[in-house]
Design a protein around this motif. Sequence first.
Motif, short mmCIF file in Angstrom:
data_model
loop_
_atom_site.label_atom_id
_atom_site.label_comp_id
_atom_site.label_asym_id
_atom_site.label_seq_id
_atom_site.Cartn_x
_atom_site.Cartn_y
_atom_site.Cartn_z
N CYS A 1 0.86 -1.18 0.00
CA CYS A 1 0.00 0.00 0.00
C CYS A 1 0.90 1.23 0.00
O CYS A 1 1.86 1.30 0.76
CB CYS A 1 -0.87 -0.02 1.25
SG CYS A 1 -1.97 1.39 1.41
N GLY B 1 -1.64 1.40 -4.55
CA GLY B 1 -1.06 0.15 -4.08
C GLY B 1 -0.80 -0.79 -5.23
O GLY B 1 -1.14 -0.49 -6.39
N TYR C 1 -5.79 -3.50 -3.83
CA TYR C 1 -5.51 -2.22 -4.47
C TYR C 1 -5.79 -2.24 -5.97
O TYR C 1 -5.51 -1.27 -6.67
CB TYR C 1 -4.06 -1.80 -4.21
CG TYR C 1 -3.71 -1.97 -2.75
CD1 TYR C 1 -4.25 -1.13 -1.79
CD2 TYR C 1 -2.90 -3.01 -2.34
CE1 TYR C 1 -3.98 -1.30 -0.44
CE2 TYR C 1 -2.61 -3.19 -0.99
CZ TYR C 1 -3.16 -2.34 -0.06
OH TYR C 1 -2.89 -2.53 1.28
#
Length: 148
Positions: A93, A107, A137
Amino acid sequence: MSTFEHLNFDNLTLRTLPVLADTKDLTVPRQKVSGASFSRAKPTPVENPSIVAASAEALALLGLDPNQLARPDASSYLCGNLDIPGAEPAAHCYCGHQFGHFSGQLGDGATMYLGEVLNRDGERWELQFKGAGRTHYSRQVLASGARQ
């Protein structure tokens, strides 16, 4: 030289930085992940994987015996269909700028940290899968046909 089963993993990054505790739905994108630098991830299985190219120099850095690539299960280890013992797949992240604007939380949408291997010289090498599947992500459907 080592085998896939005996690579010397020492995943210092995951021991040092916060990892999202929730391990449900590892491939479901989230709007926001709070208080974590990594989220656990799981590679998407690949049908009929094969090794297209390999670097003898990279294998040597890891201390991995090049003969390991001749194993029938080598491509399954290298695409994520089989777990490499000691690996801990996770997505990173981070935040940053895209197209000239601050984008907030971003991310690894398809990249996965596998872990860090210590070789005989004490050097630390991070292993990653690229194009490995959806993570917390991910922003779009993965269309990658190759894993690097």
